[in-house]
Design a protein around this motif. Structure first.
Motif, PDB file in Angstrom:
ATOM      1  N   THR A  87     -36.243 -35.638 -43.459  1.00  0.00           N
ATOM      2  CA  THR A  87     -37.219 -36.676 -44.251  1.00  0.00           C
ATOM      3  C   THR A  87     -37.301 -35.146 -45.554  1.00  0.00           C
ATOM      4  O   THR A  87     -37.684 -34.405 -45.540  1.00  0.00           O
ATOM      5  N   TRP A 108     -36.175 -43.168 -48.891  1.00  0.00           N
ATOM      6  CA  TRP A 108     -35.086 -43.311 -48.895  1.00  0.00           C
ATOM      7  C   TRP A 108     -34.605 -44.728 -47.357  1.00  0.00           C
ATOM      8  O   TRP A 108     -33.654 -45.603 -47.152  1.00  0.00           O
ATOM      9  N   THR A 161     -30.375 -49.699 -46.610  1.00  0.00           N
ATOM     10  CA  THR A 161     -30.163 -48.765 -46.774  1.00  0.00           C
ATOM     11  C   THR A 161     -29.823 -47.670 -47.454  1.00  0.00           C
ATOM     12  O   THR A 161     -29.782 -46.830 -48.350  1.00  0.00           O
ATOM     13  N   THR A 221     -30.684 -48.709 -50.987  1.00  0.00           N
ATOM     14  CA  THR A 221     -32.112 -47.948 -51.441  1.00  0.00           C
ATOM     15  C   THR A 221     -31.699 -46.388 -51.523  1.00  0.00           C
ATOM     16  O   THR A 221     -31.639 -46.391 -52.690  1.00  0.00           O
ATOM     17  N   THR A 222     -30.460 -46.317 -50.791  1.00  0.00           N
ATOM     18  CA  THR A 222     -29.829 -44.585 -51.240  1.00  0.00           C
ATOM     19  C   THR A 222     -28.739 -44.944 -52.762  1.00  0.00           C
ATOM     20  O   THR A 222     -29.426 -44.055 -53.162  1.00  0.00           O
ATOM     21  N   GLY A 234     -27.752 -40.157 -48.263  1.00  0.00           N
ATOM     22  CA  GLY A 234     -28.549 -39.439 -49.595  1.00  0.00           C
ATOM     23  C   GLY A 234     -29.944 -38.735 -49.207  1.00  0.00           C
ATOM     24  O   GLY A 234     -30.713 -37.786 -49.329  1.00  0.00           O
ATOM     25  N   SER A 235     -30.918 -39.240 -47.859  1.00  0.00           N
ATOM     26  CA  SER A 235     -32.259 -38.384 -47.429  1.00  0.00           C
ATOM     27  C   SER A 235     -31.572 -36.902 -47.455  1.00  0.00           C
ATOM     28  O   SER A 235     -32.318 -35.581 -47.165  1.00  0.00           O
ATOM     29  N   TYR A 241     -30.483 -34.561 -50.246  1.00  0.00           N
ATOM     30  CA  TYR A 241     -31.653 -34.805 -50.681  1.00  0.00           C
ATOM     31  C   TYR A 241     -32.651 -33.116 -50.480  1.00  0.00           C
ATOM     32  O   TYR A 241     -33.649 -32.227 -50.934  1.00  0.00           O
TER      33      TYR A 241
END
Length: 620
Positions: free
Chosen positions: A141, A309, A402, A405-406, A459-460, A463
């Motif tokens: 995260t 995310w 998910t 959202t990403t 994505g998470s 990042y």
């Protein structure tokens, strides 16, 4: 979620037989990888938040400064938080010297500990696979990577709250008042890290125990009262000691207008954060300048990169789990876990979404354990039940949600433009494959599961890696790369620039540092300057106490002009640094401005390394 197999008799996933210990090496790999992620190139951020690093330096020099969380070793004024997080940093600095690593490594180790405790809590209800997925989600995260590589109090807060959640899980199993009291102690010390924010989890913990503990209602209520008492004692002892300590023999309580820790707890750092009515705040007063409120706040550019995310699939997992366990016995542990983690998520998210006072993007790290637990539990349990249409449909929907959202989050950023469409396409393919996973061969199903996990964390995870690879400093760090979405190093309300400002700190030049170190032992404070971050930079460079006039925002009424004049007359302060300050839409005291004006009108100045210096020992 396990109740999906049988709505009348839910099945709690048992721990694997003693011979099946595959999860132990897997946990070891997860923890080592988390440690590597959080420790890698940690010193690149330098002092990170110099405001807290300077206080840790002071705590390494005197025990009184350590106990009170003073900004300087001469105990002029404290930081504007209760000092539990500083106790850890100060003790580390005492053992290993005052440097960036001794300040930041404890935060990284707290991150590893949080992942381990989350794994342990989820495993006790949903099995080791769910625990491992939950731990992996927490580790990857972005807000977690940011805070566990930084020296704000949030790292200790998260560790203590996850520890408290583990204790509640243990307490529910056999209605143990001892484990419940330990949960209260952990939350109480969380209060000493970041005050009332620690209490946001209490409604969820209480509800889970009240609903599911296998004992009579009267005993459940009695156990909860005992845990509440443990919370209040472990949080309140420090407030009581500070209240009883002679005011003349302790530092001024930074962040308060009346030199009161109670005011700090319930005002500036308490209910004022909800209402926006924070005396002494920058940009405060009725929510002026801290962003729009509402349910979409966590998906805004300031918050999204750190936490959003997996927020939608976590909410989906909570709703689905509560629906499928609606007919379960009262003591069903799976539903109790949903109430615990889901209540944590909902209460904290709603408060963050609607609070009108000071709020920063990194606060969202407090949501990460709950999101990780819900996602990890749902992913594994639904996978085990993939031969049932409802389970496969939820798996499909969760992965597709998910991926979408990403895609939406990454499409708002110019960072890695190829990643958004790749995750979207891969996620939709994985979602479709998951729907038919029950009809695939074991090897093919495993490949689909692996693809789904990659999509969940693409994505998470990306990042998070970018967050770890980016240096962060100042008062308001943001997750992600410097080119990502969201603001970096700034906040509404602004501040003054130069060698030390409201939100950032600059290391002074060699000539100024040498000037501050010369004869420093002859003075109580080698210098004074307005604003804590400015003082922190000078103090960390020189190693000598620097008085932070006006505290963090420059709005604390310490010292008064008369006190400052007495300090100067008795030869306790050598220099005053800076051009002074200008109040910019703040509330609180203007004493700092009065002091700066008095110094400028009574003492000649010189310029050293671009900083205005007043020698307060010279003839006025």
């Amino acid at each position: 979620m396990t109740a999906l197999a049988s709505r009348e008799t839910p099945v709690v996933t048992p721990s694997p037989p003693a011979g099946r210990t595959w999860h132990r090496p897997a946990l070891g790999v997860l923890l080592l990888a988390t440690a590597a992620l959080y420790l890698w190139d940690l010193g690149a951020s330098g002092w990170a938040n110099a405001f807290y690093s300077a206080a840790a330096q002071a705590g390494s020099q005197t025990w009184k400064a350590l106990f009170f969380g003073s900004s300087d070793a001469a105990n002029a004024i404290t930081v504007d938080k209760t000092p539990a997080a500083l106790w850890v940093m100060s003790l580390s600095a005492r053992l290993f010297g005052v440097n960036a690593w001794s300040v930041l490594v404890p935060q990284a180790l707290m991150g590893v500990g949080s992942v381990w405790l989350l794994y342990a809590a989820v495993r006790r209800v949903s099995g080791p696979a769910a625990g491992l997925v939950a731990g992996l989600v927490l580790a990857l995260t972005p807000a977690a990577a940011l805070m566990f590589r930084f020296n704000n109090p949030d790292a200790l807060l998260v560790l203590l709250l996850v520890a408290a959640a583990y204790c509640v899980v243990r307490a529910i199993e056999k209605a143990s008042p001892r484990w419940l009291a330990l949960a209260g102690v952990a939350v109480g010390f969380g209060f000493l890290a970041k005050m009332l924010q620690a209490f946001l989890v209490l409604p969820a913990f209480a509800l889970a125990y009240l609903v599911a503990a296998p004992v009579s209602l009267g005993k459940r209520l009695l156990h909860l009262l005992g845990a509440l008492a443990a919370t209040l004692v472990s949080a309140g002892w420090y407030l009581l000691v500070v209240a009883l300590w002679p005011v003349a023999d302790r530092p001024y309580i930074g962040g308060s207008q009346t030199n009161s820790l109670w005011e700090l707890v319930f005002g500036y750092n308490g209910f004022g954060r909800i209402t926006g009515d924070e005396v002494g705040s920058v940009g405060g007063g009725g929510g002026g300048g801290w962003g729009s409120t509402g349910l979409t706040r966590l998906f805004g550019s300031e918050m999204a990169g750190g936490i959003a995310w997996l927020l939608p699939p976590a909410v989906l997992a909570l709703g689905a789990g509560l629906w499928f366990t609606r007919r379960a016995p009262r003591t069903d542990r799976s539903r109790a876990a949903l109430l615990l983690w889901g209540g944590w998520l909902l209460v904290t998210a709603l408060v963050f979404s609607y609070m009108g006072g000071i709020i920063h993007p990194y606060y969202t790290v407090a949501l990460a354990p709950a999101i990780a637990a819900l996602v990890g539990t749902a992913a594994v349990q639904l996978w085990r039940l993939r031969d049932q249409p409802a389970a496969s449909g939820l798996l499909t929907g969760g992965v597709a949600l998910t991926a979408l959202t990403t895609y939406l989050l990454l499409s708002d950023s110019s960072w890695q433009p190829w990643l958004a469409p790749t995750v979207l396409v891969g996620g939709l393919l994985a979602a479709v494959a998951l729907f038919f996973a029950a009809h695939l061969t074991r090897r093919a199903a495993s490949a689909v599961a692996a693809l789904a996990v990659v999509v969940l964390l693409a994505g998470s995870g990306a990042y998070t890696l970018a967050t770890a690879a980016t240096t962060h400093s100042g008062a308001i760090p943001s997750a992600g790369p410097s080119s990502g979405f969201g603001f970096r190093g700034g906040a509404p309300g602004g501040g003054r620039g130069g060698p030390g400002s409201l939100l950032s700190t600059t290391t002074p030049g060699a000539s100024l540092t040498a000037l501050l170190q010369k004869d420093a032992e002859k003075y109580t404070w080698t210098a004074a300057t307005v604003l804590s971050n400015a003082a922190a930079g000078y103090q960390l460079a020189s190693g000598a106490p620097v008085m932070a006039v006006g505290g963090f925002n420059g709005t604390d009424p310490y010292p008064t002009l008369e006190q400052f004049q007495q300090y100067v007359e008795s030869g306790r302060i050598h220099y005053f640094l800076g051009e002074g300050m200008t109040m910019r839409g703040t509330s609180g005291s203007d004493t700092a401005q009065e002091i700066a004006d008095w110094v400028a009108s009574h003492y000649a100045s010189s310029t050293v390394d671009g900083v205005t210096v007043y020698d307060l020992t010279a003839t006025a």
